[in-house]
Design an enzyme around this catalytic site. Structure first.
Site, mmCIF file in Angstrom:
data_model
loop_
_atom_site.group_PDB
_atom_site.id
_atom_site.type_symbol
_atom_site.label_atom_id
_atom_site.label_comp_id
_atom_site.label_asym_id
_atom_site.label_seq_id
_atom_site.Cartn_x
_atom_site.Cartn_y
_atom_site.Cartn_z
ATOM 1 N N HIS A 402 0.824 -1.208 0.000
ATOM 2 C CA HIS A 402 0.000 0.000 0.000
ATOM 3 C C HIS A 402 0.865 1.269 0.000
ATOM 4 C CE1 HIS A 402 -3.997 -1.873 1.588
ATOM 5 N NE2 HIS A 402 -4.015 -1.740 0.281
ATOM 6 N N PHE A 555 2.413 1.027 4.055
ATOM 7 C CA PHE A 555 1.813 0.383 5.219
ATOM 8 C C PHE A 555 1.248 -0.972 4.796
ATOM 9 C CE2 PHE A 555 1.413 4.975 5.545
ATOM 10 C CZ PHE A 555 1.991 5.225 6.779
ATOM 11 N N HIS A 556 0.959 -1.793 5.775
ATOM 12 C CA HIS A 556 0.203 -3.033 5.557
ATOM 13 C C HIS A 556 0.922 -4.035 4.654
ATOM 14 C CE1 HIS A 556 -3.178 0.228 5.671
ATOM 15 N NE2 HIS A 556 -2.741 -0.039 6.896
ATOM 16 N N PRO A 557 2.161 -4.414 4.972
ATOM 17 C CA PRO A 557 2.846 -5.405 4.125
ATOM 18 C C PRO A 557 2.126 -6.748 4.155
ATOM 19 C CG PRO A 557 4.073 -5.027 6.171
ATOM 20 C CD PRO A 557 2.997 -3.990 6.118
ATOM 21 N N PRO A 600 -5.889 -3.711 6.403
ATOM 22 C CA PRO A 600 -6.070 -5.164 6.357
ATOM 23 C C PRO A 600 -6.347 -5.875 7.667
ATOM 24 C CG PRO A 600 -3.745 -4.667 6.400
ATOM 25 C CD PRO A 600 -4.467 -3.336 6.422
#
Length: 617
Positions: A402, A555-557, A600
């Site tokens: 993201h 963000f949000h790997p 997520p």
């Protein structure tokens, strides 16, 4: 006016901070910034700390060449002249902007009035045992590595099914009472891995902050709870053969109920969110208050550094207490060195437990026939490699993050973004094009947005920051990264050209919302083109800007141990079992086969629940 103690020369940090902020000794709060700057650097990884110090030394050296004296020995006017000269050299502008980040963090912290400390609530009980007190060898029915969104849910499901569960967490337990009364920046460096300076290397590099605490990144996320979009569920199930969509819907319902997810009420939204709603309404765009896991939110605007009121239902407040009530225990401050496997029997190796490092040295073993890996998309691949279980050729690839950027609008009246909900409103007009806009106002200095200017100009921007409203955008990216390494994650990410174009489209769209809401100007975050006074000027400016010139973060790997039916493509099968070994499940963001396209947390929780229930079936 401040004076330095007789006979004491100013340090390079003092001179550099004074130069960047245009401080001539006339700003009371500025005297505290160098010490705060040094404390911030001390929390960063050694390579980052060395790079910042090297940049400071280079600026100081330039001052010596130009004037014969270091920055700290110059007058305010001389320092202003030095930084102005550097600011006129185009190749140096991006470097100066990077060096500004820790200074602005420190300056905004010292300038802000201390927030009143709320009476901290009593957290639900957890059974936490520091690693130093855990026995040298123990047994369990299941070991869960990591206590974030995925690990907490897996532990809860397994413990409630009657299994003896031990959760191993590298971070510490930070109760809500530890957040009240401490500056946001102090908590930031405590609660994030690498002091918040984790990054993906590439062109451009991306800051990629992740939490490290009991509760994982849920302790420091925004509290935004989007359900996995139906088309993403269909893609995971149909294209990848992972997590049947009908079951995922049930698990999403469960996660929402656990977190007490609801639409954020308007009464605590804050001016930042109300302006986003007003701008979207005038454009006729789809927008509304976000669904969040924060019943009773008081608008503290501190979600990303630990909610001081306990309203945000991070998993250490909402999920892990259930797991502990069912008998689970959490070992804190403990890094899993490797997964133990029994390789003596014919066929595939079988999980036998974990070997865990104590923070002060030494190790212990927890023997178990089931290991659930939930160390996060950046660290699950390294653990599997250290354990001799990382042989799948695609382990560590398929990384989505993201990519994100922010802009700010300056309004005539104060916005005071630091009061209200941190991430309050979603503007979804472009979501079907992979662009999600969210009104996001971080604690002072912590936005990915960087104020323009140097010297007195930067100080004026900082002092006028109360009139800024900030919007952020994140892009549903093509998986374009990879995590390598065994002992330490090395993250590489190449921004896809399509995603770069989407970021520029997002900047234009955020400008439209802010101007429609009445902004006098929009600050772009682009060092060479920092402001636009109307939409026409912003559109023209963006024709001269590339996505790599934006201030980008991520963000949000997800996706680095993707689940799916195809054994050649997916390291993990369609129900979360790691291929090539019996008794190892993966239940974190790494198992998601493609970008979830939204914040997520619910997706990860639902998938972890599905994985744990499939094991029990």
């Amino acid at each position: 006016m401040r004076t330095r103690a007789p006979g004491r020369a100013g340090t390079a940090s003092e001179g550099f901070v004074a130069a960047l902020l245009g401080d001539g000794g006339d700003i009371p709060w500025a005297a505290r910034v160098p010490a705060r700057f040094e404390a911030t650097l001390a929390a960063l990884p050694a390579p980052v700390r060395a790079a910042v110090r090297g940049g400071v030394a280079a600026v100081d050296a330039y001052a010596r060449v130009r004037t014969g004296r270091p920055l700290a020995a110059l007058s305010a006017g001389e320092r202003e002249s030095v930084v102005a000269e550097l600011g006129r050299r185009p190749p140096l502008v991006p470097l100066l902007d990077l060096l500004k980040v820790p200074v602005l963090l420190a300056a905004a912290t010292e300038r802000a009035a201390p927030a009143p400390a709320p009476e901290p609530p009593k957290d639900p009980p957890l059974t936490c045992v520091p690693a130093a007190h855990w026995p040298a060898r123990s047994r369990a029915d299941a070991v869960v590595v990591g206590s974030g969104a995925g690990g907490a849910v897996a532990a809860r499901v397994l413990a409630r099914a009657g299994l003896e569960v031990v959760v191993v967490e590298e971070g510490e337990h930070h109760p809500t009472s530890s957040f009240a009364g401490r500056a946001p920046l102090e908590r930031f460096t405590d609660l994030y891995r690498d002091g918040g300076a984790s990054a993906a290397f590439g062109n451009p590099p991306l800051l990629l902050p992740v939490g490290r605490a009991v509760g994982g990144t849920t302790v420091v996320n925004s509290g935004t709870c989007y359900r996995t979009p139906p088309h993403v569920q269909a893609r995971w199930s149909g294209r990848f053969g992972f997590a049947p969509a009908d079951e995922l819907g049930v698990r999403l319902d469960e996660a929402e109920a656990l977190l007490r997810v609801a639409v954020q009420p308007l009464d605590v939204l804050g001016a930042n969110g109300r302006l986003a709603l007003a701008g979207a309404a005038r454009l006729g765009w789809r927008a509304g208050p976000l669904r969040r896991n924060a019943p009773g939110c008081a608008g503290s605007c501190q979600c990303v550094v630990g909610c001081p009121t306990g309203a945000k239902q991070s998993v250490q407040l909402s999920v892990l207490p259930d797991a502990c009530a069912a008998g689970a225990r959490i070992v804190t401050g403990a890094r899993v060195r490797r997964i133990l496997a029994d390789r003596d029997r014919p066929g595939l190796p079988r999980a036998a437990g974990v070997r865990v490092e104590r923070p002060g040295g030494g190790a212990f073993e927890i023997l178990s026939p089931l290991v659930v890996v939930a160390a996060g998309a950046l660290h699950t691949p390294g653990l599997l490699r250290r354990s001799g279980l990382g042989g799948h050729p695609r382990l560590g690839s398929n990384l989505s993050v993201h990519p994100a950027t922010s802009v700010a609008g300056r309004f005539e009246e104060p916005v005071r973004s630091s009061t209200g909900v941190l991430q309050s409103v979603g503007v979804e007009e472009l979501h079907d094009r992979g662009i999600l806009l969210e009104a996001t106002a971080s604690p002072p200095g912590m936005s990915s947005f960087v104020l323009p200017g140097l010297g007195r100009a930067l100080r004026r921007e900082l002092e006028d920051a109360d009139r800024l409203a900030v919007l952020g955008a994140m892009i549903a990216d093509r998986p374009s990264g990879r995590v390598t390494g065994r002992d330490r994650a090395l993250v590489r990410y190449a921004l896809h050209p399509r995603d770069g174009r989407r970021l520029l489209t997002a900047v234009r769209a955020m400008g439209q919302v802010l101007f429609a809401a009445g902004a006098q100007e929009v600050l772009t975050g682009v060092p060479r083109a920092p402001r636009a006074r109307d939409q026409r000027e912003l559109d023209e400016l963006l024709t001269r800007v590339t996505s790599r010139q934006l201030h980008l973060s991520a963000f949000h790997p997800t996706g680095t141990a993707a689940g799916g039916a195809d054994p050649e493509w997916a390291p993990v099968d369609g129900v979360g079992r790691l291929r090539g070994v019996h008794g190892v499940l993966v239940a974190d963001g790494s198992v998601l086969p493609s970008c979830p396209e939204v914040n997520p947390q619910l997706s990860i929780m639902a998938v972890a629940s599905a994985v744990a229930h499939a094991h029990l079936a």
